[in-house]
Design an enzyme around this catalytic site. Sequence first.
Site, PDB file in Angstrom:
ATOM      1  NE  ARG A  50      10.720  -4.943  16.044  1.00  0.00           N
ATOM      2  CZ  ARG A  50      11.636  -5.117  17.401  1.00  0.00           C
ATOM      3  NH1 ARG A  50      12.290  -4.192  17.801  1.00  0.00           N
ATOM      4  NH2 ARG A  50      11.542  -6.347  17.629  1.00  0.00           N
ATOM      5  CB  CYS A  78       6.209   1.100   7.742  1.00  0.00           C
ATOM      6  SG  CYS A  78       5.863  -0.692   7.046  1.00  0.00           S
ATOM      7  CD  GLU A 114       2.387  -8.921  11.282  1.00  0.00           C
ATOM      8  OE1 GLU A 114       1.450  -9.508  11.093  1.00  0.00           O
ATOM      9  OE2 GLU A 114       3.097  -8.704  12.372  1.00  0.00           O
ATOM     10  CG  PHE A 115       1.574  -4.077  15.273  1.00  0.00           C
ATOM     11  CD1 PHE A 115       1.212  -2.817  15.052  1.00  0.00           C
ATOM     12  CD2 PHE A 115       0.170  -5.065  15.316  1.00  0.00           C
ATOM     13  CE1 PHE A 115      -0.063  -2.111  15.148  1.00  0.00           C
ATOM     14  CE2 PHE A 115      -0.894  -4.383  15.536  1.00  0.00           C
ATOM     15  CZ  PHE A 115      -1.211  -3.094  15.320  1.00  0.00           C
ATOM     16  NE  ARG A 151       9.968  -1.639   0.484  1.00  0.00           N
ATOM     17  CZ  ARG A 151       8.893  -2.428   0.782  1.00  0.00           C
ATOM     18  NH1 ARG A 151       7.653  -2.168   0.162  1.00  0.00           N
ATOM     19  NH2 ARG A 151       9.138  -3.534   1.474  1.00  0.00           N
ATOM     20  CB  ALA A 160      19.697  11.526  18.433  1.00  0.00           C
ATOM     21  CB  THR A 208      -0.930   0.069   1.047  1.00  0.00           C
ATOM     22  OG1 THR A 208      -0.086  -0.237   2.476  1.00  0.00           O
ATOM     23  CG2 THR A 208      -2.086  -1.105   1.254  1.00  0.00           C
TER      24      THR A 208
HETATM   25  N1  LIG Z   1       7.347  -4.318   5.447  1.00  0.00           N
HETATM   26  C1  LIG Z   1       7.037  -4.224   6.723  1.00  0.00           C
HETATM   27  O1  LIG Z   1       7.879  -4.073   7.763  1.00  0.00           O
HETATM   28  C2  LIG Z   1       5.613  -4.084   7.484  1.00  0.00           C
HETATM   29  C3  LIG Z   1       5.208  -4.136   8.626  1.00  0.00           C
HETATM   30  C4  LIG Z   1       3.874  -4.081   8.807  1.00  0.00           C
HETATM   31  C5  LIG Z   1       3.039  -3.836   7.842  1.00  0.00           C
HETATM   32  N2  LIG Z   1       3.398  -3.544   6.503  1.00  0.00           N
HETATM   33  C6  LIG Z   1       2.418  -3.391   5.762  1.00  0.00           C
HETATM   34  O2  LIG Z   1       2.163  -4.672   4.917  1.00  0.00           O
HETATM   35  C7  LIG Z   1       1.672  -4.498   3.513  1.00  0.00           C
HETATM   36  C8  LIG Z   1       2.864  -5.374   2.638  1.00  0.00           C
HETATM   37  O3  LIG Z   1       4.230  -4.713   2.877  1.00  0.00           O
HETATM   38  P1  LIG Z   1       5.355  -5.410   2.135  1.00  0.00           P
HETATM   39  O4  LIG Z   1       6.583  -4.646   2.917  1.00  0.00           O
HETATM   40  O5  LIG Z   1       5.338  -6.913   2.456  1.00  0.00           O
HETATM   41  O6  LIG Z   1       5.279  -5.051   0.690  1.00  0.00           O
HETATM   42  P2  LIG Z   1       6.168  -5.813  -0.344  1.00  0.00           P
HETATM   43  O7  LIG Z   1       6.204  -4.870  -1.615  1.00  0.00           O
HETATM   44  O8  LIG Z   1       7.564  -6.397   0.149  1.00  0.00           O
HETATM   45  O9  LIG Z   1       5.278  -7.208  -0.925  1.00  0.00           O
HETATM   46  C9  LIG Z   1       3.844  -6.771  -1.482  1.00  0.00           C
HETATM   47  C10 LIG Z   1       3.967  -8.115  -2.607  1.00  0.00           C
HETATM   48  O10 LIG Z   1       2.564  -8.027  -2.897  1.00  0.00           O
HETATM   49  C11 LIG Z   1       2.619  -8.612  -4.254  1.00  0.00           C
HETATM   50  N3  LIG Z   1       1.257  -8.193  -4.800  1.00  0.00           N
HETATM   51  C12 LIG Z   1       0.656  -7.001  -5.278  1.00  0.00           C
HETATM   52  N4  LIG Z   1      -0.542  -7.137  -5.764  1.00  0.00           N
HETATM   53  C13 LIG Z   1      -0.919  -8.406  -5.982  1.00  0.00           C
HETATM   54  C14 LIG Z   1      -1.934  -9.301  -6.115  1.00  0.00           C
HETATM   55  N5  LIG Z   1      -3.010  -8.683  -6.764  1.00  0.00           N
HETATM   56  N6  LIG Z   1      -1.958 -10.775  -6.076  1.00  0.00           N
HETATM   57  C15 LIG Z   1      -0.770 -11.289  -5.555  1.00  0.00           C
HETATM   58  N7  LIG Z   1       0.281 -10.833  -4.957  1.00  0.00           N
HETATM   59  C16 LIG Z   1       0.265  -9.253  -5.409  1.00  0.00           C
HETATM   60  C17 LIG Z   1       3.783  -7.766  -4.864  1.00  0.00           C
HETATM   61  O11 LIG Z   1       4.206  -8.755  -6.057  1.00  0.00           O
HETATM   62  C18 LIG Z   1       4.805  -8.156  -3.763  1.00  0.00           C
HETATM   63  O12 LIG Z   1       5.584  -9.052  -3.811  1.00  0.00           O
HETATM   64  C19 LIG Z   1       1.854  -2.834   3.434  1.00  0.00           C
HETATM   65  O13 LIG Z   1       0.487  -2.254   3.344  1.00  0.00           O
HETATM   66  C20 LIG Z   1       2.681  -2.442   4.455  1.00  0.00           C
HETATM   67  O14 LIG Z   1       2.561  -1.058   4.966  1.00  0.00           O
HETATM   68  C21 LIG Z   1       4.714  -3.704   6.144  1.00  0.00           C
END
Ligand SMILES: NC(=O)c1ccc[n+]([C@@H]2O[C@H](COP(=O)([O-])OP(=O)(O)OC[C@H]3O[C@@H](n4cnc5c(N)ncnc54)[C@H](O)[C@@H]3O)[C@@H](O)[C@H]2O)c1
Length: 438
Positions: free
Chosen positions: A154, A263, A151-152, A331, A255, A86
């Site tokens: 890290r 995120c 999801e929380f 990122r 700091a 997202t």
């Molecule tokens: N990365 C973190 O530490 C973290 C922690 C908590 C919450 N989140 C949240 O979790 C969500 C995912 O984050 P992430 O870091 O895992 O993202 P990411 O970009 O690593 O992974 C997302 C995956 O979804 C796939 N995807 C997209 N559209 C799809 C579809 N229609 N069908 C199947 N697969 C599809 C993409 O190819 C990608 O591999 C976000 O909303 C993020 O804010 C992330």
Amino acid sequence: MRLVMVGAGYVGLVSGACFADFGHHVICVDTVEAKIEALKAGKLPIYEPGLEAIVRSNAEAGRLDFTTDLEEAVRDADVVFIAVGTPSRRGDGHADLSYVHAAARQIARAVTGFTVVVTKSTVPVGTGDEVERIIREENPDADIAVASNPEFLREGAAIADFKRPDRIVIGTEDERAIALMKEVYRPLYINESPLFFCERRTSELIKYAGNAFLAMKITFINELADLCEKVGADVQKVAKGIGSDKRIGGKFLHAGPGYGGSCFPKDTLALVKTAQDNESPLRLVETTVAVNDNRKRAMARKVIAACGGEVRGKRIAILGLTFKPNTDDMRESPALTIIQALQDKGAVIAAYDPEGMASARELMPDIAYGQNVYEIAEGADALVLVTEWDEFRALDFRRLKRLVAEPVLIDLRNVYPVHETERHGFRYVGVGRLAGAN
Ligand SMILES: NC(=O)c1ccc[n+]([C@@H]2O[C@H](COP(=O)([O-])OP(=O)(O)OC[C@H]3O[C@@H](n4cnc5c(N)ncnc54)[C@H](O)[C@@H]3O)[C@@H](O)[C@H]2O)c1
């Protein structure tokens, strides 16, 4: 239980692998074929400590599968998690929900029997309502409940965070969904991780509120660090002094160069936008976003000042590129902004990161990369420690002193006691530190 993770990124893969480790049968779905092929061959698309072993053992045990065929995977599922990205929407900073909506549409076409569709992605308040509307529009006969389960975890400590969370938030008031979600998380419940049920919208907001609060805490100590430099105080000790008060807590009071990652930047911005749209602005979060944005370039100015106000033609060695240690995630890493700002002033950059260089090369093809710190230190006019990887915590300063052109260390993570580097003849510049501090 039969679970499906839509999106095999950081969150989907870690959650999927850990759920499989609890004994559930999990299918991870992704649209990127290369990712799924690699996973099937036992290769992970991301670096996350401990993940490879869990993925391998559960795949071998037949509890963890990977596919690009969402409809086939969803057909027999009890619970389908949406864990797609997202990101910030280009132009206005709102969360881009196109991946979530597309996933909802595909899920709608495939569900059979009662299925709980869960948004695990971080999504703005009201997204669950929209996901439900999309599914009902696409398939009026679908027997579904839509829940929120933010999801929380890290990155870098994702397995431990997932398996021993402080709490599990589940937003749904549907009795059948509550029963299924209790079943999904039962193995954690036994370990006394508290399950916290609430309304779907409340759950969605909890995730943003949590991230915004942490971002604010980091930004608060970062601003205090600047004040410390002006008034002759040490921010490390201020942080310890306030952090030992249990009402404040010592975490997220280090700091540094400003928060980054996948995120905090996008989530703080999205929350600000939601609040503005609802005519209930969150001024503290708005200010946090603005202060943090300015800070990253300010760190480049700090480096330039440490180099005598001029970096044109000077060699700057960058230690660490990822937004934090133990991840390969680039990122919104502060390193990107800092390096760009230094290049804007004519600096020549050489960088090293233990895990982030493959993705860094795609984002910054025009800088030099080395195989270790000592390689990039050769002839450097300044060393800049940007990410506090363990291997940067015990540098051989005697060796470095022989390699560099100018012995200057700008330690943007306050890893070193000031006197330790100075003992080796380095000029030390930290963040909000006092000369000679330990
Ligand atoms: N990365 C973190 O530490 C973290 C922690 C908590 C919450 N989140 C949240 O979790 C969500 C995912 O984050 P992430 O870091 O895992 O993202 P990411 O970009 O690593 O992974 C997302 C995956 O979804 C796939 N995807 C997209 N559209 C799809 C579809 N229609 N069908 C199947 N697969 C599809 C993409 O190819 C990608 O591999 C976000 O909303 C993020 O804010 C992330």
